[in-house]
Design a protein around this motif. Sequence first.
Motif, PDB file in Angstrom:
ATOM      1  N   LYS A  67       0.534  -0.917  -0.227  1.00 11.10           N
ATOM      2  CA  LYS A  67       0.048  -0.116  -0.032  1.00 11.10           C
ATOM      3  C   LYS A  67       0.814   1.168  -0.078  1.00 11.10           C
ATOM      4  O   LYS A  67       0.610   2.527   0.597  1.00 11.10           O
ATOM      5  CB  LYS A  67      -1.202   0.458   1.323  1.00 11.10           C
ATOM      6  CG  LYS A  67      -2.122  -1.071   1.045  1.00 11.10           C
ATOM      7  CD  LYS A  67      -2.887  -1.098   2.731  1.00 11.10           C
ATOM      8  CE  LYS A  67      -3.814  -2.512   2.118  1.00 11.10           C
ATOM      9  NZ  LYS A  67      -4.864  -2.712   3.259  1.00 11.10           N
ATOM     10  N   ARG A  70       0.376   4.492  -1.583  1.00  9.23           N
ATOM     11  CA  ARG A  70      -0.936   5.633  -0.973  1.00  9.23           C
ATOM     12  C   ARG A  70      -0.252   7.182  -0.591  1.00  9.23           C
ATOM     13  O   ARG A  70      -0.919   7.968  -0.398  1.00  9.23           O
ATOM     14  CB  ARG A  70      -1.629   4.874   0.240  1.00  9.23           C
ATOM     15  CG  ARG A  70      -2.255   3.712  -0.267  1.00  9.23           C
ATOM     16  CD  ARG A  70      -3.834   3.990  -0.891  1.00  9.23           C
ATOM     17  NE  ARG A  70      -4.316   2.308  -1.325  1.00  9.23           N
ATOM     18  CZ  ARG A  70      -4.511   1.794  -0.278  1.00  9.23           C
ATOM     19  NH1 ARG A  70      -5.654   1.371   0.709  1.00  9.23           N
ATOM     20  NH2 ARG A  70      -5.363   0.068  -1.088  1.00  9.23           N
ATOM     21  N   ALA A  72       1.166   8.070  -2.533  1.00  7.78           N
ATOM     22  CA  ALA A  72       1.142   9.418  -3.918  1.00  7.78           C
ATOM     23  C   ALA A  72      -0.723  10.280  -3.587  1.00  7.78           C
ATOM     24  O   ALA A  72      -0.582  11.239  -4.175  1.00  7.78           O
ATOM     25  CB  ALA A  72       1.091   8.889  -4.718  1.00  7.78           C
ATOM     26  N   GLN A  73      -1.377  10.137  -2.488  1.00  8.07           N
ATOM     27  CA  GLN A  73      -2.274  10.448  -2.593  1.00  8.07           C
ATOM     28  C   GLN A  73      -2.282  11.841  -1.992  1.00  8.07           C
ATOM     29  O   GLN A  73      -1.821  12.215  -1.609  1.00  8.07           O
ATOM     30  CB  GLN A  73      -3.643   9.832  -1.659  1.00  8.07           C
ATOM     31  CG  GLN A  73      -3.707   8.478  -2.219  1.00  8.07           C
ATOM     32  CD  GLN A  73      -4.754   7.895  -0.946  1.00  8.07           C
ATOM     33  OE1 GLN A  73      -4.434   7.984  -0.055  1.00  8.07           O
ATOM     34  NE2 GLN A  73      -5.705   6.727  -1.434  1.00  8.07           N
ATOM     35  N   PRO A  74      -3.890  12.839  -2.582  1.00 15.44           N
ATOM     36  CA  PRO A  74      -3.441  14.361  -2.534  1.00 15.44           C
ATOM     37  C   PRO A  74      -3.345  14.339  -1.539  1.00 15.44           C
ATOM     38  O   PRO A  74      -2.181  15.437  -0.263  1.00 15.44           O
ATOM     39  CB  PRO A  74      -4.004  14.852  -3.463  1.00 15.44           C
ATOM     40  CG  PRO A  74      -4.608  13.955  -4.491  1.00 15.44           C
ATOM     41  CD  PRO A  74      -4.128  12.605  -3.667  1.00 15.44           C
ATOM     42  N   PHE A  75      -3.729  14.256  -0.325  1.00 15.64           N
ATOM     43  CA  PHE A  75      -4.297  14.268   1.262  1.00 15.64           C
ATOM     44  C   PHE A  75      -3.406  14.161   2.165  1.00 15.64           C
ATOM     45  O   PHE A  75      -2.600  14.702   2.743  1.00 15.64           O
ATOM     46  CB  PHE A  75      -5.557  13.780   1.541  1.00 15.64           C
ATOM     47  CG  PHE A  75      -6.964  14.686   1.365  1.00 15.64           C
ATOM     48  CD1 PHE A  75      -6.728  16.357   1.310  1.00 15.64           C
ATOM     49  CD2 PHE A  75      -7.767  14.312   0.532  1.00 15.64           C
ATOM     50  CE1 PHE A  75      -8.012  16.614   0.797  1.00 15.64           C
ATOM     51  CE2 PHE A  75      -8.818  14.987   0.041  1.00 15.64           C
ATOM     52  CZ  PHE A  75      -8.925  16.019  -0.072  1.00 15.64           C
ATOM     53  N   VAL A  76      -2.655  12.818   1.841  1.00 19.41           N
ATOM     54  CA  VAL A  76      -1.172  12.056   2.466  1.00 19.41           C
ATOM     55  C   VAL A  76      -0.276  12.738   1.662  1.00 19.41           C
ATOM     56  O   VAL A  76       0.225  13.765   3.208  1.00 19.41           O
ATOM     57  CB  VAL A  76      -0.715  10.848   2.116  1.00 19.41           C
ATOM     58  CG1 VAL A  76       0.125  10.489   2.731  1.00 19.41           C
ATOM     59  CG2 VAL A  76      -1.884  10.043   2.135  1.00 19.41           C
ATOM     60  N   ILE A 175      -8.477  11.846   4.570  1.00 21.13           N
ATOM     61  CA  ILE A 175      -7.587  10.707   4.343  1.00 21.13           C
ATOM     62  C   ILE A 175      -8.104   9.324   4.239  1.00 21.13           C
ATOM     63  O   ILE A 175      -9.141   9.265   4.916  1.00 21.13           O
ATOM     64  CB  ILE A 175      -6.297  10.802   4.962  1.00 21.13           C
ATOM     65  CG1 ILE A 175      -4.939  11.517   5.103  1.00 21.13           C
ATOM     66  CG2 ILE A 175      -4.995   9.159   4.601  1.00 21.13           C
ATOM     67  CD1 ILE A 175      -3.999  11.621   5.810  1.00 21.13           C
ATOM     68  N   HIS A 176      -8.942   9.295   3.100  1.00 24.86           N
ATOM     69  CA  HIS A 176      -9.522   8.097   3.018  1.00 24.86           C
ATOM     70  C   HIS A 176      -8.693   6.366   4.113  1.00 24.86           C
ATOM     71  O   HIS A 176      -8.062   6.173   4.631  1.00 24.86           O
ATOM     72  CB  HIS A 176      -8.832   7.515   1.620  1.00 24.86           C
ATOM     73  CG  HIS A 176     -10.060   6.226   1.092  1.00 24.86           C
ATOM     74  ND1 HIS A 176      -9.852   5.306   1.227  1.00 24.86           N
ATOM     75  CD2 HIS A 176     -11.307   6.399   0.090  1.00 24.86           C
ATOM     76  CE1 HIS A 176     -11.654   4.276   0.817  1.00 24.86           C
ATOM     77  NE2 HIS A 176     -11.762   5.422   0.344  1.00 24.86           N
ATOM     78  N   THR A 179      -6.446   3.798   3.679  1.00 28.96           N
ATOM     79  CA  THR A 179      -5.241   4.431   3.675  1.00 28.96           C
ATOM     80  C   THR A 179      -3.910   3.992   5.494  1.00 28.96           C
ATOM     81  O   THR A 179      -4.892   4.635   5.891  1.00 28.96           O
ATOM     82  CB  THR A 179      -4.729   5.777   3.475  1.00 28.96           C
ATOM     83  OG1 THR A 179      -4.981   6.150   2.131  1.00 28.96           O
ATOM     84  CG2 THR A 179      -2.889   5.541   3.876  1.00 28.96           C
TER      85      THR A 179
END
Length: 309
Positions: A67, A70, A72-76, A175-176, A179
């Motif tokens: 994982k 994750r 690269a997720q914008p909020f992370v 954040i999702h 994650t």
Amino acid sequence: MLASATSAENRAGILAMLVGMALFVVNDAMMKLASAHFPTGQMLLVRGVFATAAVLAIVFALGEARKLGRLAQPFVAARALIEAVISFLFITALARAPLADLTAILQATPIIVTLLLVVLGLERVGWRRWVAILVGFAGVLLIVRPGTVAFDVNAMLALAAAVLVAVRDLITRLIHADTPSIVVVLGTTVTVGVVGPLIGGALGESWQPVLRAETLLLVVAAVLYGCGNMAVVMAFRKADVSAVSPFRYASVVFALAIGFSVFGEFPDAIALAGFALVVGAGLYAWHRERIRRHAALGQTARGREESGS
């Protein structure tokens, strides 16, 4: 809706939060000691290298390596970038200002979060919580004392860090859920270790040789920083947020004890009054939020009963 935690889970969460706060404050003390020999950016780089290695090992041990994408997720990524700026501001101030004062200023974060929610139109606040906001603000003013010799750029840096912590906490909520928290922590350690020295370089910091005994302070700080993050994650993972959140304020007590025993720092009566106002206002705001949520849950339950009848 999240299931309510058991009493045992809440006790474990409270213990984890207390451990996390203690580790963070001792980490700050290590960084303050190291700041006598290293500039902020260099300290964040060295601590970041060791902290990242430790957290990455935990990621693989928990089987979460699949994982890593994750990150690269914008909020992370946004959360990690903000954390890097927070670290630079706070550690820079910590090198020249009392540990307990700066720690207390950061405790204004829950008040700032509430204020941001109102400004952004995400939440309506009653007069009681407005009073808590004003009291907390008065407490911060007693600590930083603008217009006096006690007020300086370090107080402003701590205030800026507190505002950014509030923004970071709001972003964390976005954040999702799938994650893993340890992946979020890894993103933080990597970004702080990279962005911190870049900011320092842009400000013209002069780096010092790393092969010296004081570097061990940064290694210890890295372990404490990583373990502190994990403890806080564990505190919120299964326990009720309303049960563990108030114990964040234990960091003020830890900072007072370490500031006095290690650095010979002890706030004057005015600053102590400010500490009391900030912590008291934060606890009261948390209490009002808990009442509001219980009322909302009660209305939802009644609505379901009426629709089912």
